[in-house]
Design a protein around this motif. Structure first.
Motif, PDB file in Angstrom:
ATOM      1  N   VAL A 149       4.867 -15.377 -27.751  1.00  0.00           N
ATOM      2  CA  VAL A 149       5.494 -14.162 -28.277  1.00  0.00           C
ATOM      3  C   VAL A 149       5.996 -14.404 -29.699  1.00  0.00           C
ATOM      4  O   VAL A 149       5.800 -13.572 -30.594  1.00  0.00           O
ATOM      5  CB  VAL A 149       6.634 -13.673 -27.354  1.00  0.00           C
ATOM      6  CG1 VAL A 149       7.461 -12.585 -28.025  1.00  0.00           C
ATOM      7  CG2 VAL A 149       6.061 -13.166 -26.030  1.00  0.00           C
ATOM      8  N   LEU A 150       6.633 -15.539 -29.919  1.00  0.00           N
ATOM      9  CA  LEU A 150       7.125 -15.865 -31.258  1.00  0.00           C
ATOM     10  C   LEU A 150       5.981 -15.978 -32.267  1.00  0.00           C
ATOM     11  O   LEU A 150       6.102 -15.541 -33.413  1.00  0.00           O
ATOM     12  CB  LEU A 150       7.937 -17.159 -31.232  1.00  0.00           C
ATOM     13  CG  LEU A 150       9.266 -17.095 -30.493  1.00  0.00           C
ATOM     14  CD1 LEU A 150       9.898 -18.490 -30.402  1.00  0.00           C
ATOM     15  CD2 LEU A 150      10.213 -16.113 -31.173  1.00  0.00           C
ATOM     16  N   ILE A 151       4.870 -16.556 -31.843  1.00  0.00           N
ATOM     17  CA  ILE A 151       3.698 -16.665 -32.722  1.00  0.00           C
ATOM     18  C   ILE A 151       3.165 -15.276 -33.067  1.00  0.00           C
ATOM     19  O   ILE A 151       2.848 -15.001 -34.228  1.00  0.00           O
ATOM     20  CB  ILE A 151       2.601 -17.536 -32.061  1.00  0.00           C
ATOM     21  CG1 ILE A 151       3.042 -18.997 -32.017  1.00  0.00           C
ATOM     22  CG2 ILE A 151       1.271 -17.404 -32.799  1.00  0.00           C
ATOM     23  CD1 ILE A 151       2.153 -19.885 -31.174  1.00  0.00           C
ATOM     24  N   ALA A 152       3.089 -14.404 -32.082  1.00  0.00           N
ATOM     25  CA  ALA A 152       2.606 -13.041 -32.344  1.00  0.00           C
ATOM     26  C   ALA A 152       3.539 -12.300 -33.298  1.00  0.00           C
ATOM     27  O   ALA A 152       3.086 -11.631 -34.236  1.00  0.00           O
ATOM     28  CB  ALA A 152       2.461 -12.273 -31.027  1.00  0.00           C
ATOM     29  N   LEU A 153       4.831 -12.420 -33.072  1.00  0.00           N
ATOM     30  CA  LEU A 153       5.807 -11.778 -33.965  1.00  0.00           C
ATOM     31  C   LEU A 153       5.744 -12.370 -35.371  1.00  0.00           C
ATOM     32  O   LEU A 153       5.847 -11.650 -36.366  1.00  0.00           O
ATOM     33  CB  LEU A 153       7.217 -11.900 -33.391  1.00  0.00           C
ATOM     34  CG  LEU A 153       7.492 -11.105 -32.114  1.00  0.00           C
ATOM     35  CD1 LEU A 153       8.858 -11.465 -31.548  1.00  0.00           C
ATOM     36  CD2 LEU A 153       7.375  -9.613 -32.379  1.00  0.00           C
ATOM     37  N   ALA A 154       5.565 -13.682 -35.450  1.00  0.00           N
ATOM     38  CA  ALA A 154       5.451 -14.339 -36.749  1.00  0.00           C
ATOM     39  C   ALA A 154       4.211 -13.863 -37.493  1.00  0.00           C
ATOM     40  O   ALA A 154       4.247 -13.636 -38.707  1.00  0.00           O
ATOM     41  CB  ALA A 154       5.415 -15.852 -36.578  1.00  0.00           C
ATOM     42  N   GLY A 155       3.122 -13.699 -36.775  1.00  0.00           N
ATOM     43  CA  GLY A 155       1.899 -13.191 -37.403  1.00  0.00           C
ATOM     44  C   GLY A 155       2.097 -11.784 -37.931  1.00  0.00           C
ATOM     45  O   GLY A 155       1.698 -11.464 -39.058  1.00  0.00           O
ATOM     46  N   ALA A 156       2.729 -10.941 -37.129  1.00  0.00           N
ATOM     47  CA  ALA A 156       2.995  -9.570 -37.574  1.00  0.00           C
ATOM     48  C   ALA A 156       3.924  -9.571 -38.785  1.00  0.00           C
ATOM     49  O   ALA A 156       3.695  -8.847 -39.770  1.00  0.00           O
ATOM     50  CB  ALA A 156       3.614  -8.756 -36.437  1.00  0.00           C
ATOM     51  N   GLY A 157       4.947 -10.399 -38.731  1.00  0.00           N
ATOM     52  CA  GLY A 157       5.875 -10.496 -39.867  1.00  0.00           C
ATOM     53  C   GLY A 157       5.196 -11.047 -41.105  1.00  0.00           C
ATOM     54  O   GLY A 157       5.430 -10.566 -42.225  1.00  0.00           O
ATOM     55  N   GLY A 158       4.359 -12.047 -40.921  1.00  0.00           N
ATOM     56  CA  GLY A 158       3.618 -12.633 -42.048  1.00  0.00           C
ATOM     57  C   GLY A 158       2.678 -11.641 -42.687  1.00  0.00           C
ATOM     58  O   GLY A 158       2.562 -11.576 -43.914  1.00  0.00           O
ATOM     59  N   GLY A 159       2.017 -10.849 -41.863  1.00  0.00           N
ATOM     60  CA  GLY A 159       1.116  -9.826 -42.401  1.00  0.00           C
ATOM     61  C   GLY A 159       1.873  -8.769 -43.178  1.00  0.00           C
ATOM     62  O   GLY A 159       1.459  -8.363 -44.270  1.00  0.00           O
ATOM     63  N   ALA A 160       2.993  -8.314 -42.634  1.00  0.00           N
ATOM     64  CA  ALA A 160       3.789  -7.292 -43.323  1.00  0.00           C
ATOM     65  C   ALA A 160       4.403  -7.849 -44.600  1.00  0.00           C
ATOM     66  O   ALA A 160       4.370  -7.199 -45.654  1.00  0.00           O
ATOM     67  CB  ALA A 160       4.886  -6.773 -42.391  1.00  0.00           C
ATOM     68  N   ALA A 161       4.948  -9.048 -44.521  1.00  0.00           N
ATOM     69  CA  ALA A 161       5.575  -9.656 -45.699  1.00  0.00           C
ATOM     70  C   ALA A 161       4.553  -9.928 -46.798  1.00  0.00           C
ATOM     71  O   ALA A 161       4.868  -9.814 -47.985  1.00  0.00           O
ATOM     72  CB  ALA A 161       6.295 -10.940 -45.304  1.00  0.00           C
ATOM     73  N   SER A 162       3.333 -10.267 -46.402  1.00  0.00           N
ATOM     74  CA  SER A 162       2.322 -10.578 -47.415  1.00  0.00           C
ATOM     75  C   SER A 162       2.014  -9.361 -48.282  1.00  0.00           C
ATOM     76  O   SER A 162       1.793  -9.498 -49.486  1.00  0.00           O
ATOM     77  CB  SER A 162       1.044 -11.107 -46.764  1.00  0.00           C
ATOM     78  OG  SER A 162       0.381 -10.104 -46.014  1.00  0.00           O
ATOM     79  N   GLY A 163       2.028  -8.197 -47.681  1.00  0.00           N
ATOM     80  CA  GLY A 163       1.819  -6.982 -48.473  1.00  0.00           C
ATOM     81  C   GLY A 163       2.937  -6.762 -49.475  1.00  0.00           C
ATOM     82  O   GLY A 163       2.693  -6.382 -50.634  1.00  0.00           O
TER      83      GLY A 163
END
Length: 178
Positions: free
Chosen positions: A125-139
């Motif tokens: 779950v933490l990995i999935a949330l981190a991926g979502a956060g990383g994608g949003a932050a990258s923009g």
């Protein structure tokens, strides 16, 4: 595993945007992302053997260094350098692979069978949330700066694996000596 996910997703997500801004067509974007995904998963059998033979911590450190190299190559690649973008995304996929498999082995080693599934589920779950956060932050990073800054930041973020691993090793030694 969380740090490798953030670094990988942040850079991977913005690579097509960066490529399109430099007039690459969708076929080139598809080629780069396809090769990247291959680099994420195809080495898994060999990576598992390396994790067992070389060790979990050295392979996790290798993940951080490989992700840093991916960030540096992506940051320094001229906008029209398809070969360097492919190299950067291969390193990105390979670093992610090293981190995920070494991290999973570390989790298995650190948990007893009764709590392993719950622990791994929480980490997933933490990995999935981190991926979502990383994608949003990258923009947001791309909007405020550029692809080079994002790539370097992702690579440097991945290097945080090293102090985290050292801290975890010291903590586990202190706990086992009590």
């Amino acid at each position: 595993m969380v740090l490798t996910q953030v670094a990988m997703v942040a850079i991977m997500t913005m690579t097509p945007v960066h490529m399109r801004a430099h007039d690459f067509g969708m076929s080139a974007v598809g080629l780069v992302i396809g090769i990247h995904i291959g680099a994420m998963y195809l080495p898994s059998l060999a990576t598992g053997i390396l994790v067992d033979k070389v060790g979990r911590t050295p392979m996790a450190i290798t993940a951080g260094v490989t992700l840093l190299l991916a960030g540096i190559v992506a940051a320094l690649a001229p906008g029209d350098a398809l070969g360097l973008l492919i190299l950067a995304l291969v390193l990105l996929g390979l670093g992610w692979n090293f981190g995920l498999i070494a991290g999973t082995a570390l989790v298995v080693d650190a948990t007893d069978p009764a709590s392993r599934a719950r622990t791994q589920g929480t980490i997933d779950v933490l990995i999935a949330l981190a991926g979502a956060g990383g994608g949003a932050a990258s923009g947001m990073v791309m909007a405020a700066t550029d692809f080079s800054t994002l790539s370097l930041a992702g690579g440097i973020l991945a290097l945080l694996l090293i102090p985290v691993l050292l801290w975890a090793r010291c903590s586990s030694r202190e706990t086992s000596s009590l």
